[in-house]
Design an enzyme around this catalytic site. Structure first.
Site, PDB file in Angstrom:
ATOM      1  N   TYR A  58      11.814  -3.754   7.805  1.00 60.13           N
ATOM      2  CA  TYR A  58      11.219  -2.659   8.584  1.00 60.13           C
ATOM      3  C   TYR A  58      12.255  -1.953   9.462  1.00 60.13           C
ATOM      4  O   TYR A  58      12.100  -0.761   9.749  1.00 60.13           O
ATOM      5  CB  TYR A  58       9.992  -3.146   9.374  1.00 60.13           C
ATOM      6  CG  TYR A  58       8.828  -3.406   8.435  1.00 60.13           C
ATOM      7  CD1 TYR A  58       8.119  -2.345   7.878  1.00 60.13           C
ATOM      8  CD2 TYR A  58       8.489  -4.698   8.048  1.00 60.13           C
ATOM      9  CE1 TYR A  58       7.090  -2.563   6.971  1.00 60.13           C
ATOM     10  CE2 TYR A  58       7.456  -4.927   7.152  1.00 60.13           C
ATOM     11  CZ  TYR A  58       6.759  -3.861   6.609  1.00 60.13           C
ATOM     12  OH  TYR A  58       5.751  -4.073   5.698  1.00 60.13           O
ATOM     13  N   HIS A 109      -2.115   2.151   8.284  1.00 58.99           N
ATOM     14  CA  HIS A 109      -1.282   0.985   7.985  1.00 58.99           C
ATOM     15  C   HIS A 109      -0.219   0.716   9.046  1.00 58.99           C
ATOM     16  O   HIS A 109       0.756   0.017   8.779  1.00 58.99           O
ATOM     17  CB  HIS A 109      -0.657   1.136   6.586  1.00 58.99           C
ATOM     18  CG  HIS A 109      -1.686   1.115   5.494  1.00 58.99           C
ATOM     19  ND1 HIS A 109      -1.493   1.655   4.245  1.00 58.99           N
ATOM     20  CD2 HIS A 109      -2.954   0.619   5.483  1.00 58.99           C
ATOM     21  CE1 HIS A 109      -2.593   1.491   3.513  1.00 58.99           C
ATOM     22  NE2 HIS A 109      -3.486   0.873   4.247  1.00 58.99           N
ATOM     23  N   GLY A 175      -0.558  13.143  -2.018  1.00 63.77           N
ATOM     24  CA  GLY A 175       0.568  12.215  -2.141  1.00 63.77           C
ATOM     25  C   GLY A 175       0.195  10.745  -2.101  1.00 63.77           C
ATOM     26  O   GLY A 175       0.909   9.957  -1.505  1.00 63.77           O
TER      27      GLY A 175
HETATM   28  P1  OAD Z   1       2.245   5.101  -3.774  1.00 66.53           P
HETATM   29  O1  OAD Z   1       3.699   4.815  -3.911  1.00 66.53           O
HETATM   30  O2  OAD Z   1       1.289   4.124  -4.353  1.00 66.53           O
HETATM   31  O3  OAD Z   1       1.917   6.525  -4.398  1.00 66.53           O
HETATM   32  C1  OAD Z   1       2.705   7.632  -4.088  1.00 66.53           C
HETATM   33  C2  OAD Z   1       2.063   8.872  -4.677  1.00 66.53           C
HETATM   34  O4  OAD Z   1       2.843   9.971  -4.265  1.00 66.53           O
HETATM   35  C3  OAD Z   1       1.975   8.885  -6.198  1.00 66.53           C
HETATM   36  O5  OAD Z   1       0.664   9.244  -6.598  1.00 66.53           O
HETATM   37  C4  OAD Z   1       2.992   9.976  -6.588  1.00 66.53           C
HETATM   38  O6  OAD Z   1       2.615  10.696  -7.746  1.00 66.53           O
HETATM   39  C5  OAD Z   1       2.942  10.859  -5.363  1.00 66.53           C
HETATM   40  N1  OAD Z   1       4.126  11.719  -5.154  1.00 66.53           N
HETATM   41  C6  OAD Z   1       5.432  11.488  -5.443  1.00 66.53           C
HETATM   42  N2  OAD Z   1       6.206  12.532  -5.060  1.00 66.53           N
HETATM   43  C7  OAD Z   1       5.362  13.439  -4.499  1.00 66.53           C
HETATM   44  C8  OAD Z   1       5.536  14.736  -3.918  1.00 66.53           C
HETATM   45  N3  OAD Z   1       6.744  15.310  -3.814  1.00 66.53           N
HETATM   46  N4  OAD Z   1       4.442  15.377  -3.444  1.00 66.53           N
HETATM   47  C9  OAD Z   1       3.215  14.821  -3.531  1.00 66.53           C
HETATM   48  N5  OAD Z   1       2.989  13.612  -4.071  1.00 66.53           N
HETATM   49  C10 OAD Z   1       4.038  12.929  -4.557  1.00 66.53           C
HETATM   50  O7  OAD Z   1       1.989   5.329  -2.195  1.00 66.53           O
HETATM   51  P2  OAD Z   1       0.614   5.277  -1.384  1.00 66.53           P
HETATM   52  O8  OAD Z   1      -0.526   5.758  -2.213  1.00 66.53           O
HETATM   53  O9  OAD Z   1       0.853   5.909  -0.084  1.00 66.53           O
HETATM   54  O10 OAD Z   1       0.712   0.063   2.280  1.00 66.53           O
HETATM   55  O11 OAD Z   1       0.463   3.717  -1.174  1.00 66.53           O
HETATM   56  C11 OAD Z   1      -0.552   3.215  -0.368  1.00 66.53           C
HETATM   57  C12 OAD Z   1      -0.073   1.996   0.376  1.00 66.53           C
HETATM   58  O12 OAD Z   1       0.558   1.096  -0.537  1.00 66.53           O
HETATM   59  C13 OAD Z   1       1.006   2.246   1.403  1.00 66.53           C
HETATM   60  O13 OAD Z   1       0.496   2.717   2.632  1.00 66.53           O
HETATM   61  C14 OAD Z   1       1.638   0.901   1.572  1.00 66.53           C
HETATM   62  C15 OAD Z   1       1.736   0.530   0.111  1.00 66.53           C
HETATM   63  O14 OAD Z   1       1.762  -0.810  -0.191  1.00 66.53           O
HETATM   64  C16 OAD Z   1       1.146  -0.993   2.986  1.00 66.53           C
HETATM   65  O15 OAD Z   1       2.320  -1.302   3.033  1.00 66.53           O
HETATM   66  C17 OAD Z   1       0.047  -1.734   3.673  1.00 66.53           C
END
Ligand code: OAD
Length: 236
Positions: A58, A109, A175
């Site tokens: 972190y 989170h 995103g």
């Molecule tokens: P993910 O890594 O699961 O998903 C990221 C998303 O961002 C994907 O759907 C990509 O297609 C999209 N993406 C990539 N580049 C982009 C751009 N330039 N513009 C828009 N979208 C884009 O991340 P999260 O869904 O945020 O939790 O993951 C949820 C949680 O999983 C996080 O908060 C974290 C993780 O484990 C904890 O650590 C508790």
């Protein structure tokens, strides 16, 4: 005081909104969970077994956040506040929404810029700089842990986030892979009359969610266009 004539917009964001600021997502190719195992760095057991590794993980995230800048996507979301009541519900632990100018941000989170006592969750502190060490202690003398919600922990901000989403006239999902619950469940509790958008290069229709426009694109490009459209269509 809130202007009740203004429409209420909830923005539900994930790692993709910060991707164009140089912060890695979790599940894309080359994402954080390819380099690190969740069970090594993002669980209470990881903290118990190896607090050094968790602290270091972190610290790196915090340092990277401090070096990053909000992008066009964050800035467009902040601009919505000129015309709407806006709540940003983010899964992100960075502070780029705030630094872009958003004033009502719920972090589901946790937050990298804060630490908390490892024995009393109510003792939360601002981190001075980017680094926590083994010597960083709370006022009770216990080691400070990152103020992050780890896998297997409660998500205390779900209640206010749910309340916000249930009152939304417009919901923008941006995103996020919608893979992590309970956060991802928020998109299903918006009222059916609420107008919904899903902005993500991999966006698709979401089962059980009506009235949804899918916008396949990068947040930095698609969000400014969507915000202009919303201001024209629904602005005050
Ligand atoms: P993910 O890594 O699961 O998903 C990221 C998303 O961002 C994907 O759907 C990509 O297609 C999209 N993406 C990539 N580049 C982009 C751009 N330039 N513009 C828009 N979208 C884009 O991340 P999260 O869904 O945020 O939790 O993951 C949820 C949680 O999983 C996080 O908060 C974290 C993780 O484990 C904890 O650590 C508790």
């Amino acid at each position: 005081m809130k202007d009740t004539n203004r429409k209420k917009i909830v923005v539900f964001s994930g790692a993709g909104i910060s991707a164009e600021s140089g912060i890695k997502t979790f599940r894309d190719s080359g994402g954080l969970w390819e380099e690190h195992r969740i069970e090594d760095v993002a669980t209470p057991e990881a903290w118990f077994n190896n607090p050094e590794l968790v602290t270091m993980f972190y610290n790196q995230r915090r340092k990277q956040m401090m070096e990053a800048h909000p992008n066009e996507g964050h800035l467009a979301i902040a601009k919505l506040e000129s015309q709407f009541q806006v709540t940003v519900v983010t899964q992100n632990v960075d502070d780029l929404h705030e630094r872009a100018g958003s004033t009502d941000v719920l972090h589901l989170h946790g937050e990298l810029r804060k630490s908390r006592s490892s024995v009393d969750n109510s003792l939360v502190y601002e981190v001075d700089g980017w680094e926590l060490t083994a010597d960083s202690k709370c006022e009770l003398g216990s080691r400070l842990r990152p103020h992050i919600v780890w896998f297997g922990e409660q998500v205390p901000m779900m209640a206010p986030a749910s309340e916000g989403v249930m009152q939304a006239d417009i919901l923008i999902i941006v995103g996020t892979s919608l893979e992590v619950y309970p956060a991802a469940g928020l998109v299903r509790i918006a009222p059916s009359k609420c107008v919904k958008y899903y902005v993500d290069p991999k966006a698709t229709q979401i089962s059980g969610v009506n009235n949804l426009e899918v916008i396949q694109g990068r947040a930095g490009e698609a969000m400014p266009k969507l915000v202009e459209q919303l201001i024209k269509q629904y602005g005050c």
